[in-house]
Structures are given as C-alpha cells and as structure tokens.
Write an enzyme that holds these catalytic residues in place. Structure first.
Site, PDB file in Angstrom:
ATOM      1  N   ASP A 267       0.822  -1.209   0.000  1.00 29.83           N
ATOM      2  CA  ASP A 267       0.000   0.000   0.000  1.00 29.83           C
ATOM      3  C   ASP A 267       0.859   1.264   0.000  1.00 29.83           C
ATOM      4  OD1 ASP A 267      -2.609   1.426   0.438  1.00 29.83           O
ATOM      5  OD2 ASP A 267      -1.578   2.010   2.281  1.00 29.83           O
ATOM      6  N   GLU A 304       1.704  -0.034  -4.836  1.00 28.80           N
ATOM      7  CA  GLU A 304       0.795   1.069  -5.147  1.00 28.80           C
ATOM      8  C   GLU A 304       1.574   2.362  -4.959  1.00 28.80           C
ATOM      9  OE1 GLU A 304      -3.105   3.556  -3.634  1.00 28.80           O
ATOM     10  OE2 GLU A 304      -1.879   2.381  -2.250  1.00 28.80           O
TER      11      GLU A 304
END
Length: 613
Positions: A267, A304
C-alpha cells in the site's frame, strides 16, 4: 492427501511467539525496556532474557498453541505482542500462541505468471453477507469461470473495532478476528489454489493505525526524520532501524511461507520513506524472491504508488527496485473524467482524449510535465517498460471508496458506459483489476467505514473525512464512517447478478476476459506495439500489433451514436459491446458479423475490438 507443513524462522530477528515440540519460544525487540516479562493468562509471569541489542528472549517449556499471553513492563503496563500471530480478543488484549502448521493440499501449485494476472479485489467484510474469509470460498468457482486468475483481499491485519477497510491495522501478523483469523486465511488460499487462482495479499507497511499501536513503547520503530499523512514515518533508515525493517520483511516472508500467498500488494509506497543505500522495497523484494525460489513458486511484489516512478519496476541492473508491477492510476483518471465529466480534485489534471491516448501508449499520462493539481512537474518516462509492469482498473477500492458517497460508476452511468469502461481496461496492454461487484454492475456503494471503540477517535475520523473533500465538488451529507449502516450499505447484493441488466454486464466481462486470454495479439504487452488515433473529441482507436496479427480497440466516449472512419482494409468485430448478447437483445447499434470497412456507425458509449478477417 494433504501434508502438515511446519516452519520455524531461523533468523534470530524474527519476532513473536514460536511453538516447538514441548513449549514456546518468545522473542521481541524492545530496547526501550530494561526488563520485560511474559505474563501467561491463568499461569505464571516469566522474566525474559535481555540481550545487549535490546532483543528479549524466553524459552517456556510446557506452553502450547492456544496459550494466551501479554508482555509485562516493570511499571505495570501489559501489552499484546506487536508480532502476535493470533489475536482472539481486541488489539488491546492478550495475544494467543498460534501454530501455523496446516494440512495443505496445494503441493503442485507453482503460481500464476505475471502476464496472466487478472486480479479481483475484494473487501472480506462486505463481499458476502457473512463477511468472513470462509464465506469467500463458495464464490471462487464463479470467479474462475469469469476469467479471474488472482484474488486480492484488502488488508487483513488486526485493527481496533469490528468494521474497517483494513488500512488501520496495528498487529501486522494477526489476521483480523472478525474475518475468521489466520486459519481461515489458510483455508481460503488452499481453496484458491485448488481452483487455479492466485492470492495477492494487500499489506500496509507505511504506517500503523491510531488505536492499538504499542510499538513505540518497545523501541524506535518510528522516526521524526520523515513525516507521512499519518504522522511519524516507520523507521526504515534512522538510528536502530534494522529491526523495524526486519519486522516488515519478516512479515512479508511469513505470508509467503506459512500462508502460501502468491503476491503482496504494498500500500502507498510513496509514504514508505527510506534514504538508506538499499531501499526497504528493494531489500523486501530480494528476500521475498529468494524465498520464492527456495519454494519453487512465483511470488509477485506489486506496489501502489502515485508518484509515476518507473524505478519501482525497473530491473536492479538498471538502478530499479525490481518489483513485479505497480498500480497506475493515470489510465483510470483519464477514462473516468471522459465518462463522468468530473474535474474536481486530482481530476483537474485530466479530461481530454489525448490523456487517454497517452495512458495507452506510456501507462503514465504524466511523465515529467506540469501537474495543475500538484502545482509542480510530475512523473518520469516509462520507456523500455512493458504493459505487464502496470496494474490498471476502471474501479477499485480507492477510486470508489474515496469518493464522498462511495458511489460506483453504476450509480451515474448507463450499462453501455459500464461496458465501455470494462473494455477500456481489460483489453488494454496492462494487467487488469476488477473491483468486487463491478463485473455485474453492483449498485451498492462502497463507503469508507470504521468502528473505533474510542468515541473521541471516531469523531476525529468523521471530521477528517469531511475536510478531505473540500477540493471536490461533491455535494450532500457525507456518510458517517462510524455509523454501522455505512458498513451495511456497502455489502454486495449478489442477487443482482442474476437479473438484467446485470446478467448481461457479467456476460460482457466474461467475454472480454476470454478474448484477452485467447487472442495472442492482446497478450503482446510491448508498449512500442501500441499506437492510437483520435477521431474528434469522442472516439479513440487503440491499435495493437503482434507477430500473430493486429487488433483495433474502438472506444466511442459519447452518449450519442455517430460515424467513425476505420483504418484501411477490412475488419470484423471480435467482440462488440452493443451485440444483442450484451445489450439485452437490442440490435440497433450492433456491428454484426459481416466485414467492416470505411465509415461505420457506432452506438453511444460503444466499445468493440476489431480484427482482420
């Protein structure tokens, strides 16, 4: 016949509680404590041995998996294990010794090649009425038939409260109890592999949540050298950063080794801040790949990032980190603005057909030019990279859930526009991701929800959510993240998939994914073989070439029908979004089965893949 697999970390810097035959070993790095003990629930309090580097160890004969324990500080503080493998109570309560041995049935499983990834992102709590990992299993066969090759649950690490997205996890190794705990994750992974599906786990290493994070009490796991949207950064590069790095790296290895996961989605790596000579992302990937080679499996580490930074996926010999792929939002933003007309917030940087064309050719729209939203130059060139290095989506948890109302495209667009959005991503040269329910046009929103027991923290989250949308033009009362109805509204309604127009939408997704798999030209992801042609302000032709032929993706981004001009020669429709099978029997806008050439009429929001006869 399955096999019980027992593993024990051999590296001294792995932390947690580790069962062995006859007892349990405890290990925690806590240089801020002079003394530390393990308090056994219903049993004795056992002093730990402190090493000069701040590592505490204890061998406790007679204990077994299932024993509950806390770490006890001399001043009376009692804390759960920050590296607990099982947390049966809240994240503030005692941890439980967990034996990761499991009766696996996937001995022949080797993973899914990167080029074949078609990822299905889901939130465990809202994917089914039950909201558990075990409840996902009966849905796997349908996902396989759809054409999905990988399932990606949103973060599973234990967090405070029952409901949440998972990005506020505080116990990185413990699967959230409301989802069924660690054993349920092992059952899910084993069931996925039996269906030929990979599992990519969404993990959060850029911060820990605001409630139940006790790491600061143990040692310098955080630093003021850098700041993040959540405050202090994880200490990946400051003094005494080695064990903070190890906590994260060992966590990644844990999921691969003991849970057989096939990939990790990291993330928001733009908030993983590290000035070390060897970046934590590079080291983590190196260690994961070494383990994958040892296990004989493919494991993909996917980042990401909103930086448009190709170094993430460049090979190490090119000065990169060597990650498998990265999420890339630019294609989404370019497509979304053309579909909806929205221009608020970061959408101010997008809105023209040229942006979408640029995304198809280069993955990034911004490769160094000025960004009005960021008020500076943004991005770098992707020259030399192939499409497999970028994950794209028409919808995902961020782009739906981070809208004020959590509304999906289905809330404002007709079915034909949803079909176009699907074709634009699935038939791209990139790795497509489908967000749960998207494949049948789910109408329920996916809203931001939390359930922090601390009322003051809950109010702060709700207020922060309101401030977040000041730069967007969205109107109306924001859903309260703490309100249980916000969570309940976000659950999928699977009954829709059997009714029109949803059944036709699902058939369209299945047709697209089947075509992507079978047609060699679409499997060619060399961006050098992608060219685009703009026709007016509403039609884009994406030309794909390969050794086996050529294909032409035609996208009419307009709510009315009109004429377009095809490239020279004859074409036939390999798949047509207005074919009766996908348009509920309507034939007026269908391209038909005859050869096409010259000028042809396209329907509103029309998408088609044309090939040579």
């Amino acid at each position: 016949m399955g096999s019980i697999v027992r593993t024990m970390p051999t590296r001294r810097n792995a932390q947690g509680a580790f069962p062995y035959q006859g007892g349990v070993d405890f290990r925690i790095w806590a240089p801020r404590a002079e003394r530390l003990s393990v308090e056994i629930e219903g049993g004795p309090t056992l002093p730990m041995q402190r090493h000069p580097d701040g590592l505490f160890e204890l061998r406790a004969p007679g204990l077994r998996p299932g024993s509950r324990y806390r770490f006890a500080f001399p001043d009376g503080r009692r804390r759960p294990d920050p590296a607990a493998r099982l947390q049966e109570g809240s994240v503030h309560e005692a941890s439980t010794v967990f034996d990761a041995a499991f009766d696996w049935t996937d001995a022949g499983w080797r993973g899914v090649p990167l080029t074949e990834l078609v990822t299905y992102e889901l939130h465990t709590g809202t994917f089914t009425p039950e909201g558990t990992l075990d409840a996902v299993v009966p849905r796997l066969a349908a996902l396989k038939r759809l054409g999905i090759t990988a399932v990606e649950p949103m973060p599973l690490a234990a967090f405070d409260g029952e409901r949440g997205w998972g990005y506020d996890g505080v116990l990185l190794y413990a699967v959230h109890r409301a989802y069924g705990g660690p054993r349920a994750l092992q059952r899910l992974v084993d069931a996925c592999h039996a269906q030929g599906l990979a599992v990519i786990l969404d993990v959060v290493y850029n911060h820990l949540g605001p409630s139940g994070n006790y790491l600061r009490e143990f040692g310098p796991y955080f630093t003021r050298r850098h700041s993040t949207p959540w405050g202090e950064a994880v200490n990946f590069d400051g003094p005494e950063s080695r064990m903070a790095r190890e906590l994260v790296i060992q966590n990644a290895l844990y999921w691969v080794r003991d849970f057989h996961v096939d990939g990790l989605r990291l993330d928001a790596v733009h908030s993983i801040l590290d000035d070390s000579p060897r970046h934590i992302l590079e080291e983590l990937n190196d260690r994961v790949q070494a383990l994958a080679a040892e296990l004989g499996r493919e494991v993909h580490v996917i980042a990401e990032s909103d930086l448009n930074e190709p170094r993430l996926v460049h090979r190490k010999e090119q000065g990169g980190y060597g990650l498998a792929a990265q999420w890339s939002d630019d294609l989404h933003h370019a497509l979304h603005t053309l579909l909806t007309g929205e221009r608020g917030g970061y959408y101010v940087d997008f809105g023209s057909l040229d942006d979408l064309a640029q995304a198809y050719r280069h993955a990034y729209v911004y490769t160094g030019q000025h960004s009005a939203h960021r008020k500076r130059a943004h991005g770098r060139s992707t020259a030399g990279l192939s499409g497999r290095r970028f994950v794209v989506a028409a919808q995902n948890h961020d782009q739906v859930g981070n809208r004020a109302m959590g509304d999906r495209l289905s809330a404002s667009l007709p079915p034909e526009a949803l079909r176009l959005a699907a074709a634009a991503t699935i038939l791209s040269p990139f790795l497509p991701l489908v967000f749960m329910g998207e494949e049948y046009g789910e109408t329920a929103p996916f809203q931001y929800f939390t359930s922090f027991p601390d009322e003051a923290l809950g109010r702060a989250v709700s207020e922060g959510r309101r401030r977040e949308f000041e730069s967007f033009a969205w109107q109306g009362e924001l859903p309260d993240p703490q309100e249980p109805r916000t969570f309940e509204r976000s659950k999928l309604d699977w009954s829709l998939a059997e009714r029109e127009p949803h059944a036709s939408t699902r058939a369209w997704y299945q047709a697209l994914l089947t075509l992507r798999k079978r047609r060699a030209t679409l499997r060619n992801d060399r961006l050098e073989d992608v060219s685009t042609e703009r026709q007016g302000d509403n039609t884009l032709l994406v030309h794909r070439q390969g050794d086996s032929g050529e294909a032409l993706l035609v996208l009419r981004l307009e709510a009315s029908a009109g004429l377009i001009q095809l490239p020279e020669g004859r074409w036939i429709a390999a798949v047509d979004s207005w074919a009766p099978a996908f348009a509920r029997g309507e034939k007026a806008n269908a391209l038909g089965t005859d050869a096409l050439e010259g000028g042809i009429r396209m329907g509103p929001w029309h998408a088609a893949l044309l090939v040579r006869p």
